[in-house]
Design an enzyme around this catalytic site. Structure first.
Site, PDB file in Angstrom:
ATOM      1  N   CYS A 157      29.917  36.797  35.562  1.00 30.36           N
ATOM      2  CA  CYS A 157      31.172  35.885  36.315  1.00 30.36           C
ATOM      3  C   CYS A 157      32.551  36.659  36.711  1.00 30.36           C
ATOM      4  O   CYS A 157      33.169  36.329  37.601  1.00 30.36           O
ATOM      5  CB  CYS A 157      31.243  34.722  35.798  1.00 30.36           C
ATOM      6  N   HIS A 236      37.773  43.979  28.214  1.00 32.85           N
ATOM      7  CA  HIS A 236      36.282  44.009  27.913  1.00 32.85           C
ATOM      8  C   HIS A 236      35.867  43.800  26.498  1.00 32.85           C
ATOM      9  O   HIS A 236      36.554  44.639  25.450  1.00 32.85           O
ATOM     10  CB  HIS A 236      35.659  45.442  28.275  1.00 32.85           C
ATOM     11  N   HIS A 321      50.456  29.558  42.290  1.00 32.92           N
ATOM     12  CA  HIS A 321      48.881  29.235  42.279  1.00 32.92           C
ATOM     13  C   HIS A 321      47.890  29.745  41.402  1.00 32.92           C
ATOM     14  O   HIS A 321      48.182  30.775  40.930  1.00 32.92           O
ATOM     15  CB  HIS A 321      48.469  29.354  43.764  1.00 32.92           C
ATOM     16  N   HIS A 325      38.275  30.492  36.796  1.00 35.50           N
ATOM     17  CA  HIS A 325      36.820  30.508  37.211  1.00 35.50           C
ATOM     18  C   HIS A 325      36.360  29.137  36.784  1.00 35.50           C
ATOM     19  O   HIS A 325      36.308  28.436  35.792  1.00 35.50           O
ATOM     20  CB  HIS A 325      36.207  31.371  36.143  1.00 35.50           C
ATOM     21  N   ASN A 358      28.976  26.083  39.920  1.00 37.81           N
ATOM     22  CA  ASN A 358      29.203  27.445  39.297  1.00 37.81           C
ATOM     23  C   ASN A 358      28.696  28.417  40.197  1.00 37.81           C
ATOM     24  O   ASN A 358      27.522  28.751  40.233  1.00 37.81           O
ATOM     25  CB  ASN A 358      28.845  27.518  38.008  1.00 37.81           C
TER      26      ASN A 358
END
Length: 374
Positions: A157, A236, A321, A325, A358
């Site tokens: 994602c 990561h 703003h 996700h 999603n």
């Protein structure tokens, strides 16, 4: 070796972007689809079981997706087929519909012609075919033979943000170039036909959707652009075993391919978000927040970390703003609690989840599109 910070020699701009809006016939009605699913058969010939049916329905009802919202392609849509399947041909057809539709709308909005595109970057986590997705789009729109094309896969994602980071770096070497970025997850390639509940979650949550964005660089491009990219960060957590193993694509015990989503996934996603916020927050804070942070740090050093709270700024004072996700209702509520955001700042992401579900790497772009309309 420590990562060196990228210093932007040329400012990076986004000319415009477009999200794919499916036809109304692909919209899902929960009640009608729940009834139609009973006619589905598994590869072994047996019908959908009561257990799997109730599990998927329960996940859907808690997801935050509207009972009459989100979309699926006809080959997976319970109201359009009794034989759901997601082979290579179906995946390519969906990719052409979603990615091609977003690109076509973007080119119309910007007035840029396909032959004027210099750089092409696509992302799709599960659908990584040969020919590549980038090659498919080059063929569809008849782009130049010297276009620089890159197809990213397997990045989940987060690819919708990761891709922008990559485009930014490429544009530093090619100021003034037109860089087309497309992100989408192809449901046909991610569809699961088995009974393992770890994989059935993806069937309940993931929906079709995609985005196309046109970026460029150089001060001379400011006048034709809507937005400027001032900062981006990469985090990561794959070095952690729990982070590496919380999600993977592979066969179940019956040999059927699926996306395994484990309970560690929200925890690892939250950790990655926390690390990213620690890096990017100092870039957005006001001077008064810097002063409050300095006082908080001093108290923690003097009184000890157990007696002095960690400083968390009021993000609404330094950010207008938020495009978060929309992975699910619980995920958004967790982010809202952690960042202490009021309901109105969360509205774009919750509205996006409600209407589209999603859509993986393109969810933040749908939230962005919602912000533009209010």
């Amino acid at each position: 070796m420590r990562q060196t910070k990228t210093v932007l020699r040329d400012p990076v701009f986004m000319v415009d972007f477009s999200v794919f809006k499916p036809e109304d016939e692909l919209r899902i009605n929960l009640n009608q689809c729940a009834d139609s699913c009973w006619k589905w058969r598994h590869p072994d010939g047996e019908c959908v079981s009561q257990d799997t049916h109730e599990f998927v329905k329960k996940v859907f009802e808690k997801s935050g997706i509207d009972n009459n919202g989100s979309y699926l392609p006809k080959n997976l849509h319970p109201q359009h087929t009794q034989d759901p399947h997601g082979g290579q041909d179906e995946s390519f057809a969906e990719a052409r519909l979603v990615m091609g539709g977003a690109v076509e709308d973007l080119l119309r909005k910007t007035g840029i012609k396909p032959e004027e595109i210099d750089i092409l970057v696509t992302t799709s986590s599960v659908f990584a075919p040969t020919p590549s997705v980038a090659s498919m789009l080059i063929n569809m729109f008849k782009m130049r033979e010297d276009v620089q094309a890159y197809s990213l896969a397997g990045m989940g994602c987060g690819a919708g943000v990761i891709g922008i980071h990559m485009v930014r770096d490429i544009l530093q070497a090619h100021p003034g170039a037109n860089a087309l970025f497309i992100c989408a997850e192809i449901c046909s390639a991610a569809f699961y036909q088995g009974r393992d509940k770890h994989c059935l979650v993806s069937n309940a949550l993931f929906r079709m959707g995609g985005c196309a964005a046109m970026l460029t660089s150089g001060s001379s491009e400011r006048s034709r652009s809507k937005y400027q990219l001032t900062h981006s960060e990469r985090v990561h957590t794959g070095a952690r075993d729990t982070g590496y193993n919380c999600m993977y694509v592979g066969p179940d015990d019956a040999g059927l391919p699926g996306i395994f989503l484990y309970k560690d996934l929200p925890v690892e996603a939250g950790l990655a978000l926390e690390k990213c916020l620690k890096k990017i927050t100092p870039q957005t804070m006001t001077w008064s927040q810097y002063a409050a942070a300095a006082v908080a740090i001093g108290k923690r050093r003097w009184y000890g970390k157990d007696k002095a709270p960690l400083y968390v700024p009021d993000f609404t004072e330094c950010v207008d703003h938020f495009c978060l996700h929309a992975g699910g209702y619980a995920i958004l509520k967790g982010i809202q609690k952690g960042m202490r955001l009021p309901a109105d700042k969360m509205m774009p992401s919750f509205a996006n989840l409600k209407d589209y579900g999603n859509t993986s790497s393109s969810t933040t772009w749908y939230s962005f599109a919602y912000i533009e309309t209010v």
